[in-house]
Write an enzyme that holds these catalytic residues in place. Structure first.
Site, PDB file in Angstrom:
ATOM      1  N   ARG A   1      32.601  -8.731  31.761  1.00 47.31           N
ATOM      2  CA  ARG A   1      32.437  -9.527  30.551  1.00 47.31           C
ATOM      3  C   ARG A   1      31.007 -10.054  30.463  1.00 47.31           C
ATOM      4  NH1 ARG A   1      36.409  -7.315  29.658  1.00 47.31           N
ATOM      5  NH2 ARG A   1      38.457  -8.098  28.993  1.00 47.31           N
TER       6      ARG A   1
ATOM      7  N   SER B   1      32.031 -12.676  14.925  1.00 45.31           N
ATOM      8  CA  SER B   1      32.632 -12.617  16.257  1.00 45.31           C
ATOM      9  C   SER B   1      32.585 -11.178  16.753  1.00 45.31           C
ATOM     10  CB  SER B   1      34.087 -13.095  16.184  1.00 45.31           C
ATOM     11  OG  SER B   1      34.801 -12.709  17.335  1.00 45.31           O
ATOM     12  N   SER B   2      32.544 -11.008  18.060  1.00 47.45           N
ATOM     13  CA  SER B   2      32.501  -9.660  18.629  1.00 47.45           C
ATOM     14  C   SER B   2      33.803  -8.903  18.394  1.00 47.45           C
ATOM     15  CB  SER B   2      32.212  -9.725  20.127  1.00 47.45           C
ATOM     16  OG  SER B   2      33.218 -10.444  20.802  1.00 47.45           O
ATOM     17  N   CYS B   3      34.866  -9.605  17.954  1.00 50.30           N
ATOM     18  CA  CYS B   3      36.145  -8.933  17.705  1.00 50.30           C
ATOM     19  C   CYS B   3      36.101  -8.052  16.462  1.00 50.30           C
ATOM     20  CB  CYS B   3      37.277  -9.945  17.605  1.00 50.30           C
ATOM     21  SG  CYS B   3      37.249 -10.933  16.087  1.00 50.30           S
TER      22      CYS B   3
ATOM     23  N   THR C   1      28.188 -13.032  21.310  1.00 39.92           N
ATOM     24  CA  THR C   1      29.036 -12.591  22.408  1.00 39.92           C
ATOM     25  C   THR C   1      29.944 -13.745  22.839  1.00 39.92           C
ATOM     26  OG1 THR C   1      29.026 -11.508  24.570  1.00 39.92           O
ATOM     27  CG2 THR C   1      27.365 -13.237  24.207  1.00 39.92           C
TER      28      THR C   1
ATOM     29  N   LYS D   1      36.336 -11.882   9.363  1.00 37.38           N
ATOM     30  CA  LYS D   1      34.921 -11.927   9.753  1.00 37.38           C
ATOM     31  C   LYS D   1      34.152 -10.724   9.188  1.00 37.38           C
ATOM     32  CE  LYS D   1      34.556 -15.769  12.000  1.00 37.38           C
ATOM     33  NZ  LYS D   1      33.684 -16.839  11.475  1.00 37.38           N
TER      34      LYS D   1
ATOM     35  N   LEU E   1      31.086 -17.065  24.319  1.00 29.61           N
ATOM     36  CA  LEU E   1      30.310 -18.304  24.482  1.00 29.61           C
ATOM     37  C   LEU E   1      31.048 -19.301  25.359  1.00 29.61           C
ATOM     38  CD1 LEU E   1      29.366 -18.710  20.725  1.00 29.61           C
ATOM     39  CD2 LEU E   1      27.897 -17.783  22.527  1.00 29.61           C
TER      40      LEU E   1
ATOM     41  N   GLY F   1      31.058 -26.630   9.898  1.00 33.99           N
ATOM     42  CA  GLY F   1      31.713 -26.513  11.196  1.00 33.99           C
ATOM     43  C   GLY F   1      30.961 -27.234  12.293  1.00 33.99           C
TER      44      GLY F   1
ATOM     45  N   HIS G   1      39.455 -19.876  26.574  1.00 35.99           N
ATOM     46  CA  HIS G   1      38.866 -18.626  27.048  1.00 35.99           C
ATOM     47  C   HIS G   1      38.642 -18.693  28.553  1.00 35.99           C
ATOM     48  CE1 HIS G   1      37.668 -18.372  22.656  1.00 35.99           C
ATOM     49  NE2 HIS G   1      38.386 -17.302  22.863  1.00 35.99           N
TER      50      HIS G   1
ATOM     51  N   GLY H   1      28.811 -25.034  15.996  1.00 34.95           N
ATOM     52  CA  GLY H   1      28.174 -25.894  14.996  1.00 34.95           C
ATOM     53  C   GLY H   1      27.488 -27.097  15.603  1.00 34.95           C
TER      54      GLY H   1
ATOM     55  N   TYR I   1      41.952 -12.059  12.007  1.00 33.45           N
ATOM     56  CA  TYR I   1      40.714 -12.818  12.181  1.00 33.45           C
ATOM     57  C   TYR I   1      39.512 -11.885  12.071  1.00 33.45           C
ATOM     58  CZ  TYR I   1      37.268 -15.930  14.365  1.00 33.45           C
ATOM     59  OH  TYR I   1      36.156 -16.704  14.628  1.00 33.45           O
TER      60      TYR I   1
ATOM     61  N   TRP J   1      44.734 -14.188  37.348  1.00 35.71           N
ATOM     62  CA  TRP J   1      45.444 -12.998  36.875  1.00 35.71           C
ATOM     63  C   TRP J   1      44.586 -11.749  37.018  1.00 35.71           C
ATOM     64  CZ3 TRP J   1      49.026 -13.160  32.029  1.00 35.71           C
ATOM     65  CH2 TRP J   1      50.057 -14.091  32.248  1.00 35.71           C
TER      66      TRP J   1
END
Length: 311
Positions: free
Chosen positions: A210, A108-110, A165, A141, A167, A11, A180, A17, A137, A203
């Site tokens: 965050r 990933s934090s997800c 976190t 992970k 990025l 990647g 993002h 990467g 996703y 929005w």
């Protein structure tokens, strides 16, 4: 890792990467293996096996993944699950078969439950339901983490995992619809400045918190873990610092030099009120980020302007 070791960065054209490649070159490593997707399809098990058998990498940074924003995650659910499972399982298994000394898998934090307590600690994994929109996703992970743990348990492989976190930085995606928050704000304020607009609309109320880390700091954390960390439990990688979207918007405005007004459209949703990772483990090991939010935004903006000028 020795400077002449063969190191494969999967990647390498992505934001993470490419930052890892920059870090390795900066540290003096001379044999960095990379392949673009047209040269090596990571979803093709035989192709991955042949690559490992021929090149014999000694260390692997697994930063390759099929990624996208909320909309893409929700629409292409099968692709995000299937492709990411293939990529990580092909690379991790080939690394085992070909005697790779150490592998770092990036998640990933997800991966954390939607309603997990804040800040997010490593032990909260699999303690609750995931966010529905990016569940495929996240499951992929989580599978990558568990693959590394299983290959360690069964075969004694030194395979470790780390969860970054949010990025931003060089190599980011600046598309207004599917990027993002930081790249979207940088582009929005830049275009408002160029068009001499009198305001920028954002929005929500701006109240959610965050955490953000500059991508070269993340590469430094990956390099640190590859040198220093050999345990089974995955590690969070973050700054431990958080900022409201409102304060972030004003910092971006200052960095870009936009002189108009910021208007918050409170009829639009805010999203999750807070998302902070607990990075106590990596901090206690001796690593800490070095780029402040303001300095990181300045660097990111320079890269963004450079990309525009190249087009």
């Amino acid at each position: 890792m020795e400077k002449t070791n063969k190191i494969y960065v999967a990647g390498h054209r992505g934001m993470v990467g490419s930052a890892i490649v920059r870090k390795l070159k900066q540290e003096g490593f001379t044999t960095i293996l990379t392949r673009v997707s047209s040269e090596l399809d990571l979803c093709n098990q035989q192709a991955v096996n042949d690559f490992f058998a021929n090149e014999k990498p000694e260390y692997v940074f697994l930063a390759a993944a099929k990624v996208g924003g909320i909309m893409a995650n929700n629409i292409y659910r099968a692709e995000f699950l299937y492709n990411n499972l293939l990529i990580e399982s092909n690379i991790i298994h080939a690394a085992y078969v070909n005697g790779v000394k150490k592998l770092l898998f990036l998640g990933s934090s997800c991966i954390y439950p939607k309603l997990a307590p804040q800040p997010l600690k490593e032990e909260y994994l699999l303690t609750g339901l995931l966010e529905e929109t990016n569940e495929p996703y996240a499951i992929a992970k989580i599978a990558g983490i568990k693959l590394c743990e299983a290959y360690r348990d069964q075969y004694g492989c030194n395979f470790i995992s780390a969860m970054p976190t949010n990025l931003y930085g060089q190599g980011d995606n600046y598309h207004l619809q599917n990027s993002h928050v930081i790249p979207a704000l940088l582009r929005k304020f830049h275009e408002a400045k160029m068009n001499k607009a009198d305001h920028v609309e954002i929005w929500g109320t701006g109240s959610p918190f965050r955490e953000f880390m500059y991508v070269d700091d993340l590469a430094g954390a990956c390099y640190f873990l590859m040198q220093q960390y050999n345990d089974k439990l995955f590690v969070n990688m973050g700054t431990g610092e958080e900022v409201t979207i409102r304060d972030l918007a004003f910092v971006v405005k200052e960095v870009i030099g936009f002189e108009g007004e910021i208007r918050f459209d409170t009829s639009k949703p805010d999203g999750t009120p807070r998302k902070l990772m607990d990075s106590t483990r990596i901090h206690s090991l001796g690593w800490k980020h070095t780029t402040s939010l303001q300095d990181g935004l300045k660097k990111a903006y320079r890269h963004f302007v450079g990309e525009i000028e190249r087009v």
